[in-house]
Enzyme design. Structure first.
Site, PDB file in Angstrom:
ATOM      1  N   ASP A  10      66.918  -3.803 -28.045  1.00  0.00           N
ATOM      2  CA  ASP A  10      65.950  -5.130 -27.620  1.00  0.00           C
ATOM      3  C   ASP A  10      67.022  -5.407 -26.749  1.00  0.00           C
ATOM      4  O   ASP A  10      67.715  -5.758 -27.355  1.00  0.00           O
ATOM      5  CB  ASP A  10      65.157  -5.739 -28.105  1.00  0.00           C
ATOM      6  N   GLU A 133      53.642   3.143 -32.133  1.00  0.00           N
ATOM      7  CA  GLU A 133      54.496   3.088 -31.448  1.00  0.00           C
ATOM      8  C   GLU A 133      55.300   4.217 -31.550  1.00  0.00           C
ATOM      9  O   GLU A 133      56.885   4.684 -30.506  1.00  0.00           O
ATOM     10  CB  GLU A 133      55.719   2.310 -31.721  1.00  0.00           C
ATOM     11  N   ASN A 177      45.978  -7.771 -33.380  1.00  0.00           N
ATOM     12  CA  ASN A 177      46.382  -9.087 -32.939  1.00  0.00           C
ATOM     13  C   ASN A 177      45.030  -9.161 -31.713  1.00  0.00           C
ATOM     14  O   ASN A 177      44.541  -8.251 -31.484  1.00  0.00           O
ATOM     15  CB  ASN A 177      47.324  -9.707 -31.944  1.00  0.00           C
ATOM     16  N   ASP A 228      61.030 -17.337 -28.744  1.00  0.00           N
ATOM     17  CA  ASP A 228      61.657 -16.474 -29.505  1.00  0.00           C
ATOM     18  C   ASP A 228      60.809 -15.650 -29.911  1.00  0.00           C
ATOM     19  O   ASP A 228      60.801 -15.705 -31.665  1.00  0.00           O
ATOM     20  CB  ASP A 228      62.656 -15.656 -29.525  1.00  0.00           C
ATOM     21  N   GLY A 233      54.969 -11.320 -34.983  1.00  0.00           N
ATOM     22  CA  GLY A 233      54.224 -10.321 -35.475  1.00  0.00           C
ATOM     23  C   GLY A 233      54.414  -9.613 -36.245  1.00  0.00           C
ATOM     24  O   GLY A 233      53.651  -8.704 -37.851  1.00  0.00           O
ATOM     25  N   ASP A 234      55.427  -8.720 -36.242  1.00  0.00           N
ATOM     26  CA  ASP A 234      56.565  -7.845 -36.757  1.00  0.00           C
ATOM     27  C   ASP A 234      56.732  -8.210 -38.451  1.00  0.00           C
ATOM     28  O   ASP A 234      56.540  -7.781 -39.308  1.00  0.00           O
ATOM     29  CB  ASP A 234      57.461  -7.490 -36.598  1.00  0.00           C
TER      30      ASP A 234
HETATM   31  O1  RIB Z   1      57.327  -5.985 -31.488  1.00  0.00           O
HETATM   32  C1  RIB Z   1      57.977  -6.433 -30.926  1.00  0.00           C
HETATM   33  C2  RIB Z   1      59.101  -5.317 -30.988  1.00  0.00           C
HETATM   34  O2  RIB Z   1      58.290  -4.235 -29.832  1.00  0.00           O
HETATM   35  C3  RIB Z   1      60.180  -5.248 -29.862  1.00  0.00           C
HETATM   36  O3  RIB Z   1      60.951  -5.575 -30.801  1.00  0.00           O
HETATM   37  C4  RIB Z   1      60.084  -4.028 -29.401  1.00  0.00           C
HETATM   38  O4  RIB Z   1      61.797  -3.205 -29.569  1.00  0.00           O
HETATM   39  C5  RIB Z   1      59.193  -3.269 -28.979  1.00  0.00           C
HETATM   40  O5  RIB Z   1      59.418  -2.440 -30.050  1.00  0.00           O
END
Ligand code: RIB
Length: 287
Positions: A10, A133, A177, A228, A233-234
């Protein structure tokens, strides 16, 4: 917990607003962090106290070393395949003053995660956790393998894709979400399409648990000043998977998950060493 998904580096730019088309906007360098929804969720699961495995594909580059180190520091057992043809995924994160963000992902090696990669870590897992993803056929293979092996399967349908609906037969818990839920047709449609348990996350509004045949259950968010929200959510998903793997009932697991999201949102980057069973428990017991 077996997590299948993306791993990105990121690159964060702090900026007051998104640029307009054709505009060059000056921001401030916000840092370089490990990320990717899969990696973030695996790190959160491990830091929440569950033995965790993570399968992903990265490049043969320095970015991959950064990600590997983050995973090792969190105690995640990793099966990172190094592609020789694609670089590690990169996420360009615009971090706004209110803690919110916009993200663009250049998926790179994540696009090479195949079904063999996806099922590699699943044997013996109590919970299989995936997002959208990485190639959808690989996510479907992981969920099917998890279901066949008797694991609880959790799909975080992020980013939303209509193909998620076809996977619902192999999903025990769907996490979305509000945007993702709307893109997939709403709660009623998701239930009709076979999602028996839907966890709807609403940021500062907390989460709502929707179970077929039961009244919705609200779990409040913890009041925080976000620094931040990238990865919050992760962290929620990873901590939820960890709690469910530990046999925690879903209502209590959702409270732990909200606490994990709050911890991550109070730190820069999508993962933080501040996340631990103790920091989660401290927030949960503060209610
Ligand atoms: O959910 C956040 C993530 O989405 C980030 O870390 C970015 O890499 C994207 O995958």
């Amino acid at each position: 917990v077996a997590v299948v998904g993306s791993a990105n580096l990121d690159l964060v730019v702090e900026v007051s607003r998104p640029p307009r088309v054709g505009e060059t906007l000056l921001g401030r360098a916000g840092g370089r962090f490990s990320g990717g929804k899969g990696l973030n969720q695996a790190v959160a699961s491990a830091r929440s106290g569950a033995p965790t495995r993570f399968c992903a594909v990265v490049g043969a580059d320095e970015a991959a070393d950064v990600l590997q180190q983050t995973l090792a520091d969190a105690g995640v057992v990793t099966a990172l395949r190094r592609s020789t043809s694609a670089p590690t995924g990169v996420a360009h994160v615009l971090a706004f003053d209110d803690g919110d963000n916009s993200i663009i992902v250049a998926a790179g090696a994540n696009t090479e995660l195949d079904a063999d990669d996806a099922v590699a870590g699943i044997a013996g897992a109590a919970v299989v956790l995936a997002q959208l993803e990485v190639p959808l056929a690989s996510v479907a293979a992981a969920l099917r393998a998890g279901r066949t092996a008797g694991a609880l399967t959790i799909l975080n349908a992020a980013p939303a894709h209509s193909a998620a609906v076809e996977m619902l037969g192999d999903v025990d818990v769907l996490v979305v979400n509000e945007t993702e839920c709307a893109e997939l047709g709403g709660i009623g449609r998701l239930h009709a399409d076979g999602a028996q348990v839907v966890v709807l996350t609403r940021g500062a509004g907390g989460v709502t648990l929707h179970r077929t045949g039961s009244d919705p259950l609200q779990v409040d968010a913890f009041p925080i000043d976000p620094v931040d929200t990238t990865g919050a959510g992760d962290a929620f998903c990873g901590a939820l998977a960890a709690a469910l793997a530990q046999g925690v009932a879903i209502e209590a697991a959702l409270a732990r998950a909200c606490a994990a999201g709050a911890v991550v949102a109070q730190h820069r980057g999508a993962t933080t060493t501040a996340l631990s069973p103790a920091s989660i428990a401290a927030l949960v017991s503060s209610r």
